[in-house]
Design a protein around this motif. Structure first.
Motif, PDB file in Angstrom:
ATOM      1  N   TRP A 139       5.466  -0.140 -13.200  1.00  0.00           N
ATOM      2  CA  TRP A 139       4.843  -0.566 -11.940  1.00  0.00           C
ATOM      3  C   TRP A 139       4.591  -2.063 -12.006  1.00  0.00           C
ATOM      4  CZ3 TRP A 139       3.804   0.016  -7.084  1.00  0.00           C
ATOM      5  CH2 TRP A 139       2.671  -0.530  -6.493  1.00  0.00           C
ATOM      6  N   HIS A 140       4.970  -2.757 -10.933  1.00  0.00           N
ATOM      7  CA  HIS A 140       4.752  -4.203 -10.820  1.00  0.00           C
ATOM      8  C   HIS A 140       4.211  -4.506  -9.430  1.00  0.00           C
ATOM      9  CE1 HIS A 140       5.564  -8.505 -10.394  1.00  0.00           C
ATOM     10  NE2 HIS A 140       6.084  -8.175  -9.233  1.00  0.00           N
TER      11      HIS A 140
ATOM     12  N   ARG B 164       0.801  -1.227   0.000  1.00  0.00           N
ATOM     13  CA  ARG B 164       0.000   0.000   0.000  1.00  0.00           C
ATOM     14  C   ARG B 164       0.838   1.283   0.000  1.00  0.00           C
ATOM     15  NH1 ARG B 164      -2.767  -4.049   2.142  1.00  0.00           N
ATOM     16  NH2 ARG B 164      -4.941  -4.292   1.590  1.00  0.00           N
ATOM     17  N   SER B 165       1.900   1.336   0.774  1.00  0.00           N
ATOM     18  CA  SER B 165       2.720   2.556   0.786  1.00  0.00           C
ATOM     19  C   SER B 165       3.484   2.709  -0.526  1.00  0.00           C
ATOM     20  CB  SER B 165       3.684   2.563   1.975  1.00  0.00           C
ATOM     21  OG  SER B 165       4.585   1.482   1.891  1.00  0.00           O
ATOM     22  N   SER B 166       3.948   1.590  -1.101  1.00  0.00           N
ATOM     23  CA  SER B 166       4.625   1.651  -2.403  1.00  0.00           C
ATOM     24  C   SER B 166       3.652   2.100  -3.485  1.00  0.00           C
ATOM     25  CB  SER B 166       5.206   0.289  -2.768  1.00  0.00           C
ATOM     26  OG  SER B 166       6.223  -0.066  -1.875  1.00  0.00           O
ATOM     27  N   ALA B 167       2.416   1.624  -3.414  1.00  0.00           N
ATOM     28  CA  ALA B 167       1.408   2.028  -4.394  1.00  0.00           C
ATOM     29  C   ALA B 167       1.116   3.520  -4.282  1.00  0.00           C
ATOM     30  CB  ALA B 167       0.128   1.218  -4.208  1.00  0.00           C
ATOM     31  N   ALA B 168       1.018   4.016  -3.057  1.00  0.00           N
ATOM     32  CA  ALA B 168       0.760   5.443  -2.859  1.00  0.00           C
ATOM     33  C   ALA B 168       1.912   6.278  -3.422  1.00  0.00           C
ATOM     34  CB  ALA B 168       0.566   5.737  -1.373  1.00  0.00           C
ATOM     35  N   SER B 169       3.149   5.844  -3.194  1.00  0.00           N
ATOM     36  CA  SER B 169       4.307   6.568  -3.733  1.00  0.00           C
ATOM     37  C   SER B 169       4.313   6.524  -5.260  1.00  0.00           C
ATOM     38  CB  SER B 169       5.613   5.963  -3.204  1.00  0.00           C
ATOM     39  OG  SER B 169       5.708   6.136  -1.818  1.00  0.00           O
ATOM     40  N   ALA B 170       4.032   5.353  -5.825  1.00  0.00           N
ATOM     41  CA  ALA B 170       4.017   5.207  -7.278  1.00  0.00           C
ATOM     42  C   ALA B 170       2.918   6.065  -7.895  1.00  0.00           C
ATOM     43  CB  ALA B 170       3.833   3.744  -7.661  1.00  0.00           C
ATOM     44  N   LYS B 171       1.767   6.155  -7.239  1.00  0.00           N
ATOM     45  CA  LYS B 171       0.664   6.967  -7.762  1.00  0.00           C
ATOM     46  C   LYS B 171       1.043   8.444  -7.823  1.00  0.00           C
ATOM     47  CE  LYS B 171      -3.097   3.862  -6.636  1.00  0.00           C
ATOM     48  NZ  LYS B 171      -4.420   3.646  -6.111  1.00  0.00           N
ATOM     49  N   ARG B 172       1.870   8.888  -6.872  1.00  0.00           N
ATOM     50  CA  ARG B 172       2.327  10.278  -6.894  1.00  0.00           C
ATOM     51  C   ARG B 172       3.388  10.505  -7.976  1.00  0.00           C
ATOM     52  NH1 ARG B 172       1.980   9.434  -1.352  1.00  0.00           N
ATOM     53  NH2 ARG B 172       4.208   9.066  -1.168  1.00  0.00           N
ATOM     54  N   ALA B 173       4.208   9.505  -8.250  1.00  0.00           N
ATOM     55  CA  ALA B 173       5.349   9.678  -9.151  1.00  0.00           C
ATOM     56  C   ALA B 173       5.057   9.355 -10.610  1.00  0.00           C
ATOM     57  CB  ALA B 173       6.508   8.805  -8.674  1.00  0.00           C
TER      58      ALA B 173
ATOM     59  N   VAL C 290       6.499  -6.114  -5.016  1.00  0.00           N
ATOM     60  CA  VAL C 290       6.056  -4.779  -5.418  1.00  0.00           C
ATOM     61  C   VAL C 290       7.282  -3.976  -5.839  1.00  0.00           C
ATOM     62  CG1 VAL C 290       6.120  -3.883  -3.034  1.00  0.00           C
ATOM     63  CG2 VAL C 290       4.696  -2.757  -4.760  1.00  0.00           C
ATOM     64  N   GLU C 291       7.113  -3.208  -6.920  1.00  0.00           N
ATOM     65  CA  GLU C 291       8.246  -2.417  -7.408  1.00  0.00           C
ATOM     66  C   GLU C 291       7.748  -1.322  -8.349  1.00  0.00           C
ATOM     67  OE1 GLU C 291      12.566  -3.299  -9.425  1.00  0.00           O
ATOM     68  OE2 GLU C 291      10.904  -4.603  -9.961  1.00  0.00           O
ATOM     69  N   TYR C 292       8.348  -0.144  -8.200  1.00  0.00           N
ATOM     70  CA  TYR C 292       8.129   0.936  -9.161  1.00  0.00           C
ATOM     71  C   TYR C 292       9.500   1.364  -9.645  1.00  0.00           C
ATOM     72  CZ  TYR C 292       6.789   5.312 -11.317  1.00  0.00           C
ATOM     73  OH  TYR C 292       6.607   6.326 -12.223  1.00  0.00           O
ATOM     74  N   ASN C 293       9.738   1.210 -10.952  1.00  0.00           N
ATOM     75  CA  ASN C 293      11.031   1.561 -11.554  1.00  0.00           C
ATOM     76  C   ASN C 293      10.980   2.936 -12.183  1.00  0.00           C
ATOM     77  OD1 ASN C 293      13.006  -0.421 -11.255  1.00  0.00           O
ATOM     78  ND2 ASN C 293      12.031  -1.725 -12.784  1.00  0.00           N
ATOM     79  N   ARG C 294      12.037   3.690 -11.953  1.00  0.00           N
ATOM     80  CA  ARG C 294      12.165   4.982 -12.628  1.00  0.00           C
ATOM     81  C   ARG C 294      13.434   5.011 -13.464  1.00  0.00           C
ATOM     82  NH1 ARG C 294       9.870  10.094 -10.047  1.00  0.00           N
ATOM     83  NH2 ARG C 294       9.692  10.355 -12.263  1.00  0.00           N
ATOM     84  N   ASP C 295      14.081   3.844 -13.630  1.00  0.00           N
ATOM     85  CA  ASP C 295      15.346   3.821 -14.368  1.00  0.00           C
ATOM     86  C   ASP C 295      15.119   3.840 -15.878  1.00  0.00           C
ATOM     87  OD1 ASP C 295      14.619   1.234 -15.088  1.00  0.00           O
ATOM     88  OD2 ASP C 295      15.952   0.282 -13.653  1.00  0.00           O
ATOM     89  N   LYS C 296      16.218   3.970 -16.626  1.00  0.00           N
ATOM     90  CA  LYS C 296      16.127   4.094 -18.084  1.00  0.00           C
ATOM     91  C   LYS C 296      15.735   2.786 -18.758  1.00  0.00           C
ATOM     92  CE  LYS C 296      19.384   7.854 -18.250  1.00  0.00           C
ATOM     93  NZ  LYS C 296      20.703   8.309 -18.595  1.00  0.00           N
TER      94      LYS C 296
END
Length: 168
Positions: A83-84, A42-51, A71-77
């Motif tokens: 989002w996973h 849930r906290s990762s999802a909330a962060s990903a939703k903002r980013a 759970v994972e949110y990638n911002r790399d190239k």
């Protein structure tokens, strides 16, 4: 006489050791279940939703029998803004939601290797999700703006559909 005492003592010693091992076995906790550790997403999802530059989807209203395992949110190239979120289903199978800005076909093959359109669709929340069957995984796919959403896994179509319906 001396030889009999040695054998008898050895047998008594083995029984004593066996008793200690048995008592230890009773009091040591044993692993149960799949061995997978549940994660709080849930906290990762909330962060990903903002980013994320697209609406990130996470399930709401699933029963406790669904266990989040990754759970994972990638911002790399390599996989920008990907989002996973993976789950162990009530039937003991795998289901995941994968979202990214990757081209649709790449997103599908990344989520379900060897996936080919099955020809069927499933309507969820007023949107038509296309069915794909891969070598090991099956997938439900929908395009929302620039983001591709893939619900994938080894789970059957019923569980994948239930999982997709829970996404908000």
């Amino acid at each position: 006489m001396r030889g009999r005492q040695t054998v008898r003592d050895m047998i008594l010693s083995m029984l004593a050791i066996g008793g200690v091992v048995f008592v230890g076995y009773l009091f040591i906790p044993h692993s149960e279940g799949s061995g997978l550790k549940a994660v709080d997403y849930r906290s990762s999802a909330a962060s990903a939703k903002r980013a994320a530059p697209y609406p990130v989807l996470a399930p709401e209203g699933l029963t406790d029998r669904w266990k989040a395992t990754s759970v994972e949110y990638n911002r790399d190239k390599k996989r920008p803004d990907a989002w996973h979120l993976g789950f162990l289903t009530p039937a003991g199978q795998y289901a995941a939601v994968e979202q990214s800005l990757e081209p649709r076909e790449k997103a599908i093959t990344d989520a379900a290797a060897g996936a080919k359109a099955e020809g069927g669709t499933t309507t969820i929340g007023g949107q038509e999700w296309q069915r794909y069957q891969g070598t090991s995984y099956r997938a439900l796919v929908v395009q929302s703006g620039s983001a591709t959403t893939v619900v994938t896994g080894t789970a059957g179509w019923d569980e994948l559909t239930e999982f997709a319906r829970s996404l908000r």
